[in-house]
Design an enzyme around this catalytic site. Structure first.
Site, PDB file in Angstrom:
ATOM      1  CG  PHE A 153       1.889   4.298  -8.072  1.00  0.00           C
ATOM      2  CD1 PHE A 153       1.958   3.013  -8.291  1.00  0.00           C
ATOM      3  CD2 PHE A 153       3.021   5.129  -7.676  1.00  0.00           C
ATOM      4  CE1 PHE A 153       3.349   2.449  -8.180  1.00  0.00           C
ATOM      5  CE2 PHE A 153       4.176   4.618  -7.668  1.00  0.00           C
ATOM      6  CZ  PHE A 153       4.421   3.131  -7.687  1.00  0.00           C
ATOM      7  N   GLY A 154      -1.589   4.750  -4.609  1.00  0.00           N
ATOM      8  CA  GLY A 154      -1.298   4.837  -3.399  1.00  0.00           C
ATOM      9  C   GLY A 154      -0.714   3.848  -2.619  1.00  0.00           C
ATOM     10  CB  ILE A 156      -3.047  -1.088  -2.210  1.00  0.00           C
ATOM     11  CG1 ILE A 156      -3.685  -0.731  -1.004  1.00  0.00           C
ATOM     12  CG2 ILE A 156      -3.214  -2.236  -2.618  1.00  0.00           C
ATOM     13  CD1 ILE A 156      -5.175  -1.033  -0.784  1.00  0.00           C
ATOM     14  CB  ILE A 235      -7.932  -6.014  -6.630  1.00  0.00           C
ATOM     15  CG1 ILE A 235      -6.720  -4.824  -6.889  1.00  0.00           C
ATOM     16  CG2 ILE A 235      -7.637  -7.247  -6.961  1.00  0.00           C
ATOM     17  CD1 ILE A 235      -5.725  -5.123  -5.933  1.00  0.00           C
ATOM     18  NE  ARG A 237     -15.399  -0.345  -2.858  1.00  0.00           N
ATOM     19  CZ  ARG A 237     -14.523  -1.032  -1.952  1.00  0.00           C
ATOM     20  NH1 ARG A 237     -13.712  -1.830  -2.481  1.00  0.00           N
ATOM     21  NH2 ARG A 237     -14.366  -0.684  -0.769  1.00  0.00           N
ATOM     22  CD  GLU A 266     -18.576  -5.880  -4.797  1.00  0.00           C
ATOM     23  OE1 GLU A 266     -17.854  -6.098  -5.922  1.00  0.00           O
ATOM     24  OE2 GLU A 266     -18.092  -6.073  -3.927  1.00  0.00           O
ATOM     25  CG  HIS A 284     -15.131  -7.137  -2.533  1.00  0.00           C
ATOM     26  ND1 HIS A 284     -15.933  -5.881  -2.642  1.00  0.00           N
ATOM     27  CD2 HIS A 284     -14.273  -6.687  -2.022  1.00  0.00           C
ATOM     28  CE1 HIS A 284     -15.187  -4.763  -2.240  1.00  0.00           C
ATOM     29  NE2 HIS A 284     -14.155  -5.209  -1.844  1.00  0.00           N
ATOM     30  N   GLY A 286     -10.089  -9.427  -1.599  1.00  0.00           N
ATOM     31  CA  GLY A 286      -8.778  -8.816  -1.468  1.00  0.00           C
ATOM     32  C   GLY A 286      -8.317  -8.756  -0.250  1.00  0.00           C
TER      33      GLY A 286
HETATM   34  C1  GLV Z   1     -12.257  -3.403   0.638  1.00  0.00           C
HETATM   35  O1  GLV Z   1     -12.514  -3.502  -0.407  1.00  0.00           O
HETATM   36  C2  GLV Z   1     -11.852  -2.229   1.337  1.00  0.00           C
HETATM   37  O2  GLV Z   1     -12.123  -1.226   0.720  1.00  0.00           O
HETATM   38  O3  GLV Z   1     -11.215  -2.276   2.366  1.00  0.00           O
END
Ligand code: GLV
Length: 321
Positions: A153-154, A156, A235, A237, A266, A284, A286
């Site tokens: 809950f940072g 993003i 989304i 890691r 990955e 990957h 996002g």
């Molecule tokens: C993307 O996955 C990031 O960590 O910026």
């Protein structure tokens, strides 16, 4: 002039900015270097702008004994052995802030795609199987009225919570530390423990950093705690989810579906994912909008300039002394 290496292709304005301060060796052809090619390229560099696929470890640092700063072009930095850098006094930086809204947008997209079977529907249509409209075709899971369980809950996570409010979702979260009551109230978000989150959520969405503590945070046991019609979205890691356990859970319908942007190991991924209709897979991406990727590349470059050209503290210091 100090030597800087940019290991992957970035936008021209970033290279021009770096060139106004440094002697820049950049990989604008975006070659996928073999390890020994990369190690010989970074020899003599005082600053290195890395991508999230570059493994920065003792071997890497040995190859660049003059390096003072590694500026990762990502917010996550699990590709970097931060302790090894700190032991050598090497500054590590990342790119927080500039990608929050972009990644939050993507999280909503992946969640909706998995809940509403968008990928499966497109495959069905493209393969010529759509012959009639069936009332009970491709029945999915509702977003509105559902409970979104955010793990992490940072910045993003909170940006996703704001969007989820707009979709009429109830938001619960689990994180290392609880945010202030003000933030919880503003975002209509309730802190819960891990089991509670798994049991209550219609969508479990992972947006926490990867570390050895979060390795396989979601495995077979956790998947069994989730509701049978729930959806898992990652989304964050690869490695936070045990991919083998997830494949089994998707196959056995232990959960309804998953949306994944990241994978263990990955860009290789377990090929069994490709056999499953109830998983949406993306490579990957996002943070991959053009303005965001431009901002990420410039943020990493500004960290290099602050430290090496101006002798200042970096803007986004991961391992402050
Ligand atoms: C993307 O996955 C990031 O960590 O910026």
């Amino acid at each position: 002039m100090k030597k800087i290496v940019v290991t992957r292709e970035v936008f021209t304005e970033t290279i021009d900015f770096l060139k106004s301060h440094f002697d820049v060796a950049s990989n604008q052809e975006d070659r996928l270097f073999r390890r020994n090619e990369l190690l010989s390229l970074i020899s003599g560099a005082e600053g290195i702008q890395t991508g999230s696929g570059d493994q920065v470890n003792d071997e890497f640092l040995d190859a660049a004994p003059q390096v003072k700063i590694v500026a990762n072009t990502a917010v996550g930095y699990n590709n970097i052995d931060v302790d090894a850098c700190s032991r050598r006094g090497v500054i590590v930086t990342n790119t927080p802030g500039v990608l929050d809204e972009c990644v939050a947008d993507y999280a909503m997209g992946l969640m909706i795609a998995a809940c509403r079977r968008i990928g499966e529907g497109e495959r069905f249509l493209r393969s010529g199987q759509w012959k009639a409209v069936y009332f009970k075709q491709m029945l999915g899971v509702d977003i509105h009225g559902g409970t979104l369980g955010l793990v992490g809950f940072g910045r993003i996570g909170q940006a996703i919570a704001r969007r989820a409010n707009g979709f009429g979702m109830r938001v619960i979260y689990h994180a290392r530390s609880r945010v202030s009551e003000d933030v919880e109230q503003n975002l209509n978000a309730t802190y819960v423990d891990k089991s509670h989150l798994l049991q209550e959520s219609d969508v479990v969405l992972l947006i926490l950093p990867y570390s050895k503590d979060t390795h396989h945070f979601i495995g077979a046991r956790e998947l069994r705690q989730m509701k049978p019609r729930s959806v898992l979205v990652n989304i964050a890691r690869g490695g936070i989810v045990d991919d083998n356990a997830l494949i089994m859970a998707l196959r056995d319908r232990v959960i309804f579906a998953a949306g994944l942007d990241v994978y263990e190991g990955e860009p290789a991924l377990n090929p069994e994912f490709l056999e499953l209709e109830n998983v949406v897979l993306s490579p990957h991406i996002g943070s991959a909008s053009e303005p965001t990727r431009r901002a990420m590349a410039m943020t990493a470059a500004k960290n290099l300039v602050a430290v090496l050209a101006h002798g200042q503290a970096p803007l986004n210091w991961v391992n402050p002394r």
